[in-house]
Design an enzyme around this catalytic site. Sequence first.
Site, mmCIF file in Angstrom:
data_model
loop_
_atom_site.group_PDB
_atom_site.id
_atom_site.type_symbol
_atom_site.label_atom_id
_atom_site.label_comp_id
_atom_site.label_asym_id
_atom_site.label_seq_id
_atom_site.Cartn_x
_atom_site.Cartn_y
_atom_site.Cartn_z
ATOM 1 N N ASP A 7 -31.306 -12.057 -32.508
ATOM 2 C CA ASP A 7 -31.020 -10.926 -31.725
ATOM 3 C C ASP A 7 -31.728 -9.808 -32.314
ATOM 4 O O ASP A 7 -31.612 -9.499 -33.230
ATOM 5 C CB ASP A 7 -29.444 -10.494 -31.078
ATOM 6 C CG ASP A 7 -30.454 -9.893 -30.358
ATOM 7 O OD1 ASP A 7 -31.092 -9.564 -29.747
ATOM 8 O OD2 ASP A 7 -29.756 -10.437 -28.599
ATOM 9 N N ASP A 19 -34.761 -7.794 -28.114
ATOM 10 C CA ASP A 19 -34.356 -7.438 -27.291
ATOM 11 C C ASP A 19 -35.243 -6.136 -26.090
ATOM 12 O O ASP A 19 -36.334 -6.007 -27.302
ATOM 13 C CB ASP A 19 -33.706 -6.190 -27.551
ATOM 14 C CG ASP A 19 -32.760 -5.085 -27.066
ATOM 15 O OD1 ASP A 19 -31.599 -5.720 -26.403
ATOM 16 O OD2 ASP A 19 -33.101 -3.968 -27.144
ATOM 17 N N GLU A 29 -36.594 -10.519 -24.352
ATOM 18 C CA GLU A 29 -35.899 -9.599 -23.016
ATOM 19 C C GLU A 29 -37.165 -8.862 -21.374
ATOM 20 O O GLU A 29 -37.268 -8.218 -22.369
ATOM 21 C CB GLU A 29 -34.610 -8.917 -23.097
ATOM 22 C CG GLU A 29 -33.537 -8.384 -22.388
ATOM 23 C CD GLU A 29 -32.778 -7.441 -22.070
ATOM 24 O OE1 GLU A 29 -33.409 -6.457 -23.101
ATOM 25 O OE2 GLU A 29 -31.694 -6.916 -21.902
ATOM 26 N N HIS A 60 -24.100 -10.056 -21.710
ATOM 27 C CA HIS A 60 -23.127 -9.354 -22.258
ATOM 28 C C HIS A 60 -23.462 -7.951 -21.755
ATOM 29 O O HIS A 60 -22.740 -7.067 -21.710
ATOM 30 C CB HIS A 60 -23.526 -9.165 -24.176
ATOM 31 C CG HIS A 60 -24.679 -9.227 -24.159
ATOM 32 N ND1 HIS A 60 -25.648 -9.477 -23.935
ATOM 33 C CD2 HIS A 60 -25.345 -7.235 -24.593
ATOM 34 C CE1 HIS A 60 -26.488 -8.921 -24.573
ATOM 35 N NE2 HIS A 60 -26.580 -7.475 -24.831
ATOM 36 N N ASP A 61 -24.591 -7.686 -20.826
ATOM 37 C CA ASP A 61 -24.989 -6.456 -19.906
ATOM 38 C C ASP A 61 -24.513 -6.514 -18.788
ATOM 39 O O ASP A 61 -24.361 -5.925 -18.030
ATOM 40 C CB ASP A 61 -26.410 -6.324 -20.297
ATOM 41 C CG ASP A 61 -27.205 -6.270 -21.331
ATOM 42 O OD1 ASP A 61 -25.861 -5.583 -22.057
ATOM 43 O OD2 ASP A 61 -27.757 -6.180 -22.041
HETATM 44 O O1 ISL Z 1 -26.944 -2.904 -18.818
HETATM 45 C C1 ISL Z 1 -28.059 -2.136 -19.028
HETATM 46 C C2 ISL Z 1 -28.288 -0.978 -18.725
HETATM 47 O O2 ISL Z 1 -27.504 -0.720 -17.233
HETATM 48 C C3 ISL Z 1 -29.499 -3.041 -18.938
HETATM 49 O O3 ISL Z 1 -30.790 -2.502 -17.773
HETATM 50 C C4 ISL Z 1 -30.019 -3.245 -20.068
HETATM 51 O O4 ISL Z 1 -29.653 -1.871 -20.438
HETATM 52 C C5 ISL Z 1 -31.191 -3.481 -20.404
HETATM 53 O O5 ISL Z 1 -30.990 -4.953 -20.202
HETATM 54 C C6 ISL Z 1 -31.132 -3.351 -21.936
HETATM 55 O O6 ISL Z 1 -30.266 -4.423 -22.534
HETATM 56 C C7 ISL Z 1 -30.861 -4.260 -24.030
HETATM 57 O O7 ISL Z 1 -30.805 -3.499 -24.737
HETATM 58 C C8 ISL Z 1 -29.823 -2.836 -25.008
HETATM 59 C C9 ISL Z 1 -28.202 -2.923 -24.769
HETATM 60 O O8 ISL Z 1 -27.061 -2.200 -24.919
HETATM 61 C C10 ISL Z 1 -28.070 -4.094 -23.996
HETATM 62 O O9 ISL Z 1 -26.663 -4.899 -24.815
HETATM 63 C C11 ISL Z 1 -29.160 -5.555 -24.417
HETATM 64 O O10 ISL Z 1 -28.945 -6.631 -23.713
HETATM 65 C C12 ISL Z 1 -30.759 -2.096 -25.515
HETATM 66 O O11 ISL Z 1 -30.336 -2.010 -26.880
#
Ligand code: ISL
Length: 552
Positions: A98, A195, A250, A323-324
């Site tokens: 990642d 990311d 992403e 994971h989000d």
């Molecule tokens: O879960 C979210 C916030 O409420 C999503 O909008 C998330 O922030 C978005 O999908 C981006 O996620 C990625 O980048 C973030 C990180 O916190 C997440 O875990 C990652 O998947 C910042 O790096």
Amino acid sequence: MQKTWWKEAVVYQIYPRSFNDSNGDGIGDLSGIIEKIDYLHLLGVDVIWLSPIFQSPNDDNGYDVSDYCAIMNEFGTMQQFDQLLAAVHQKGMKLILDLVPNHSSDEHEWFQQSRQSKNNPYRDYYYWQAEPPSNWVSFFSGSAWEYDELSQEYYLHLFSKKQPDLNWENPKVRQEMYNIMHFWFQKGIDGFRIDVFPFISKQLDFPNIDPNQFEKTVVEVYANGPRLQEFVQELNKEVLAKYDVLTMGEGIGIKPSRALEFVGEEAKGLNMLYHFDHVTINYGSGGKYDPVPWKLSSFKQIFADWDAAVGEDGWINIVLDNHDFPRMVSRFGEDKKYRKKSAKLLAILLLTLRGIPCIYQGSEIGMTNVLFNTLEEYDDVEVKNLHQEWLKKGKDTQALLKAVQIQGRDNARTPFQWDATPNAGFTKGKPWLPINPNYPQINAEEALNDPESIFHFYKDLLAYRKANKTLIYGKFELLLPASEQLFVYRRWDAEQRYLVLLNFSEEEITIPSDVPLEDYLQVKGNYDKVGTRDVLRSWEGRVMCAKRKITH
Ligand code: ISL
Ligand code: CA
């Protein structure tokens, strides 16, 4: 269309912190992953994606990187990483990491330098302003502009204040990222999940946003900056074109209409776009923690629109959780009476749409959301910040707790449930986040021993998909788009035709007569006995294959 290994891959996402702890400190680690490679190989996945494993103070569990070329202390050493990579390759699988290019940790050397003074050589690695130029808000509450005492200016952070945004306008920053990517590719990794890549190009006039229209803000202001395509193409030219690797971007804020600019065969950008409009489908006007009911018809349309927009020219990921987001069975299925049935139905969806499926750890055994009783039990920075904000504003935190129980990211972050021994076999110590109390019933050991388990259903369907490439490359067409219970579609190519029927409800539903059931025979299903041909039972899912080939 060119056939390639990565188009045929199925990805398994590991959240290392919560996967398997080998040394009893309560935190999953690289050696813990090595111990479970046979499990993943048995499941039949091709690519393992590790959420961030680089050095990090863990404000956002590794999405805040302080050294992109070193392994996080808690996770192990570079030597253990090399062992992991070799062990994955030895099984014929691939490993992707990642990469978080949009922001670093504030503890990264670059930021430490950057804040020293206004003329430090690293100053323009980040966005600094004398005054906040706009009302931008952070994803994790509050203003996206943070005052820094040391150099007496404000820096931009779209995520937590410990995640300052990197300035991609600066060619040195881009070169740093390319060097980091080369470093890992030369070690032999097979690709990156990238990311929030749509945020790397910014609108430099930082236009004000309407904070009540967050979705619009993300699409029109935070993502899709003017140089986005240029940056992605440069990254391809400088790095990706030199290796045979897989890249998943992403795609936050990218709409289907722009997808081919990044993942089209011609665009020379990334391999695939990880889209997730359907996982934000229940966000109310107040956003994520203001959940509203969602409709199956809208959910289906999102997949249909993406498929129509990218077709055979580009590739997308198919994702139902990560994971989000909450656990897919708790969210899109039914995690009580029909947990096994609905988890298998979702497995069919995940593995038979067109796109590269991502299985998130634990979904293959039907892990569910967790119910913590207090906000204090949640570890996620997003929840902690929101909790503080609600307290400050005097808002009802019980309501927040309810919303977090449904929507919180920790739902998917509780440790993997390996067996029924204490701490679910995840650790011999105290787990960093409590284990879901349902582990005596829901765990991998139980699933491996039960031939009817969700795990074995995944394994079987993964093997079937691999052997029947129509499910990978074939065209897609949504049938019955207006149905609020049934998700029905066809997949076909010159070789074969499939019909997939999924009942997203507890009711028995008669399949409308215009669905050409007579042409097909059931090849996979989540009930052990084949039922009445034109009736789908509660949460029944079927994969049907044409009796004979016909031309279209
Ligand atoms: O879960 C979210 C916030 O409420 C999503 O909008 C998330 O922030 C978005 O999908 C981006 O996620 C990625 O980048 C973030 C990180 O916190 C997440 O875990 C990652 O998947 C910042 O790096
Ligand atoms: Ca550990």
